[in-house]
Design an enzyme around this catalytic site. Sequence first.
Site, PDB file in Angstrom:
ATOM      1  N   HIS A  52      20.456  85.523 -78.270  1.00 52.39           N
ATOM      2  CA  HIS A  52      20.328  84.163 -77.742  1.00 52.39           C
ATOM      3  C   HIS A  52      21.670  83.457 -77.697  1.00 52.39           C
ATOM      4  O   HIS A  52      21.988  82.747 -76.726  1.00 52.39           O
ATOM      5  CB  HIS A  52      19.328  83.382 -78.610  1.00 52.39           C
ATOM      6  CG  HIS A  52      19.184  81.953 -78.225  1.00 52.39           C
ATOM      7  ND1 HIS A  52      19.765  80.931 -78.937  1.00 52.39           N
ATOM      8  CD2 HIS A  52      18.541  81.369 -77.183  1.00 52.39           C
ATOM      9  CE1 HIS A  52      19.476  79.778 -78.360  1.00 52.39           C
ATOM     10  NE2 HIS A  52      18.740  80.014 -77.304  1.00 52.39           N
ATOM     11  N   GLU A  55      23.619  84.621 -74.708  1.00 47.77           N
ATOM     12  CA  GLU A  55      23.182  83.925 -73.484  1.00 47.77           C
ATOM     13  C   GLU A  55      23.751  82.513 -73.420  1.00 47.77           C
ATOM     14  O   GLU A  55      24.150  82.029 -72.358  1.00 47.77           O
ATOM     15  CB  GLU A  55      21.649  83.914 -73.437  1.00 47.77           C
ATOM     16  CG  GLU A  55      21.052  83.078 -72.332  1.00 47.77           C
ATOM     17  CD  GLU A  55      20.163  81.959 -72.854  1.00 47.77           C
ATOM     18  OE1 GLU A  55      20.410  80.798 -72.463  1.00 47.77           O
ATOM     19  OE2 GLU A  55      19.250  82.246 -73.642  1.00 47.77           O
ATOM     20  N   HIS A  56      23.815  81.827 -74.565  1.00 48.05           N
ATOM     21  CA  HIS A  56      24.359  80.467 -74.589  1.00 48.05           C
ATOM     22  C   HIS A  56      25.827  80.435 -74.160  1.00 48.05           C
ATOM     23  O   HIS A  56      26.291  79.464 -73.565  1.00 48.05           O
ATOM     24  CB  HIS A  56      24.234  79.872 -75.994  1.00 48.05           C
ATOM     25  CG  HIS A  56      23.062  78.965 -76.154  1.00 48.05           C
ATOM     26  ND1 HIS A  56      23.181  77.613 -76.295  1.00 48.05           N
ATOM     27  CD2 HIS A  56      21.738  79.235 -76.170  1.00 48.05           C
ATOM     28  CE1 HIS A  56      21.975  77.072 -76.410  1.00 48.05           C
ATOM     29  NE2 HIS A  56      21.079  78.039 -76.341  1.00 48.05           N
ATOM     30  N   GLU A 132      19.182  73.141 -81.400  1.00 47.63           N
ATOM     31  CA  GLU A 132      17.995  73.703 -80.750  1.00 47.63           C
ATOM     32  C   GLU A 132      16.985  74.173 -81.797  1.00 47.63           C
ATOM     33  O   GLU A 132      15.777  73.966 -81.653  1.00 47.63           O
ATOM     34  CB  GLU A 132      18.414  74.856 -79.848  1.00 47.63           C
ATOM     35  CG  GLU A 132      17.313  75.388 -78.961  1.00 47.63           C
ATOM     36  CD  GLU A 132      17.789  76.488 -78.022  1.00 47.63           C
ATOM     37  OE1 GLU A 132      16.937  77.058 -77.315  1.00 47.63           O
ATOM     38  OE2 GLU A 132      19.008  76.789 -78.009  1.00 47.63           O
TER      39      GLU A 132
END
Length: 423
Positions: A52, A55-56, A132
Site C-alpha cells: 500500500h 502505491e502511495h 489513513e
Amino acid sequence: MAVKHPELELVRLSNGVRMALDPMPGLGTAALGVWQRVGARWETPEQNGIAHLFEHMAFKGAGHRDARGFAEAIENVGGIVNAATSYERTSYFARVTAEHAPFALDLIADILFAPHWNPDDLEKEKGVVAQERGEAYDVPDDRVFELHQAALYPNQPLGRPVLGEEETLKHVSVETLIAFREAHMSPERVVISIAGAFDRNAVIDAAEARFGGLAAKPERKCATAHAHRGSVSETRKLEQTHLVFSWPGPRAGASSIYAARMLSEIFGGGMSSRLFQEVRETRGLVYAIDSFLDVLEDDGRLEVYAGCSADNARAVAEIVRHELHLLAEKGPTQGELARAKAIARARMLMGIEAPSARADARAGQIFLRDRLIPFEEVQQRMDAVTAEEVQAVARAALQGPACASAIGPKAGHGALGAFHAES
C-alpha cells in the site's frame, strides 16, 4: 479520430504481458490501467503495509516530471489517474479521452518503471498513511471488518491490515521499495486493460514499448489461505453495535460462484431479501443489514454486516444464523431465485456500461482464467443456476469455519455467542 474495433480481444505482448482490449462503440473516452498480481498477501510480517505504501508513492513524480508536473500532465489532457491496493492486486488506472489513451498508459509506465522516490517524500507519505489508518480506526463499520479479517486469518498475511502498522512501516526505506518492486514485477503478474474508445494499434504499440521489456522471473507464491472459526470484539462508547458474520464460500473463479451470488442476493442483498424483510421490516431490529461475497484466489466468504442497538444484537445474530439454516434446509423459492437473477442481470448491465468497471472486470478475468469471458456467457451461467445449486452453497457454508466480530457497547457482544450457538 479514434479507430474503433468492435471485437473483444486478448493480446499477448512479445514477453507474455497480457492486454485486454474491450471496445465500446459510441463512447468518446477510455478507461485503462495496469493491474499487478501483488498486494498484502505477498508481504512478510516485517513488511506489512509496504504494498500500500508503494502505491502511495506512485504520485511523487515519475519519468522526467516531478509531482506537480505529473499531476499537470494528466490534467492538461483532461484526464484523471488513481491507484488502489488490495490483498491480491494493485492497480494504477486512468480515464481520458480516446486520443490520449496511449499517453495515459505511458504515464502509468513511468510510475512503475521510473518513479521519483526520495527519503523525505517517503517519510511524509508514511505520515499520510498513518492518518489513513487513523481514519479507518475511527469509523466503526470499517474497523469491524479489519477485526473480522484478523480473527478469520490469524498469523497469516490475509489477517494483517492492508494499511500496515506504524511499527512495520517505520523501517521501510527507498531501498526496501526498490527490492519489493524488483521481486514482484514480471510479465505473468502484469495485466493491461482498456475499455471504451481507443486506437487499437496505438495502445498496443504503447504497451509493447513500455512493458515489452519486462523480464521473466521465478514465480513467487503466497501462503495458502486457512480460514479459522473465531470471534473478536472491541468495546467502544458508540450508539450502535456493528456486527460482521461470515461463513465459507466459493473462491474466485469457482464454478459455484454464480450460485453463491444468487444465495447472497436472496439472503441479504436487497430490500426484498430475507434478512432485510425479517430483521428490519418485520422486527425493526436494525437500520442496516446486508450480505455479500468476499472472494480470493483460493478462498471465499459469505458475509453479513449489520448495525443495531446493543440490546438487539443477540436477536440479530440468532435470526441471521436461522435464516441461513433455512436456506440450507429448504433452498430458495422459485420467486426468490427469479428475482435474484433479474437483479444480477441488471447489475451486470449497469456495470458494463461503465468503462472503468469493465476494464477492471477484464483484468480479473485474465488473472483468474487467462481468457476474456463475453458478458453473454456470464449471463447464461447466471440464468442456468438452479435452486438446488443455491441450496448446496448454503449447506457448504454451514459445514466450514464461521467467524464473527463486533464493535460497540459491551452489552452487544453477546451476539457473538448467539451466532456460534448450536441450532
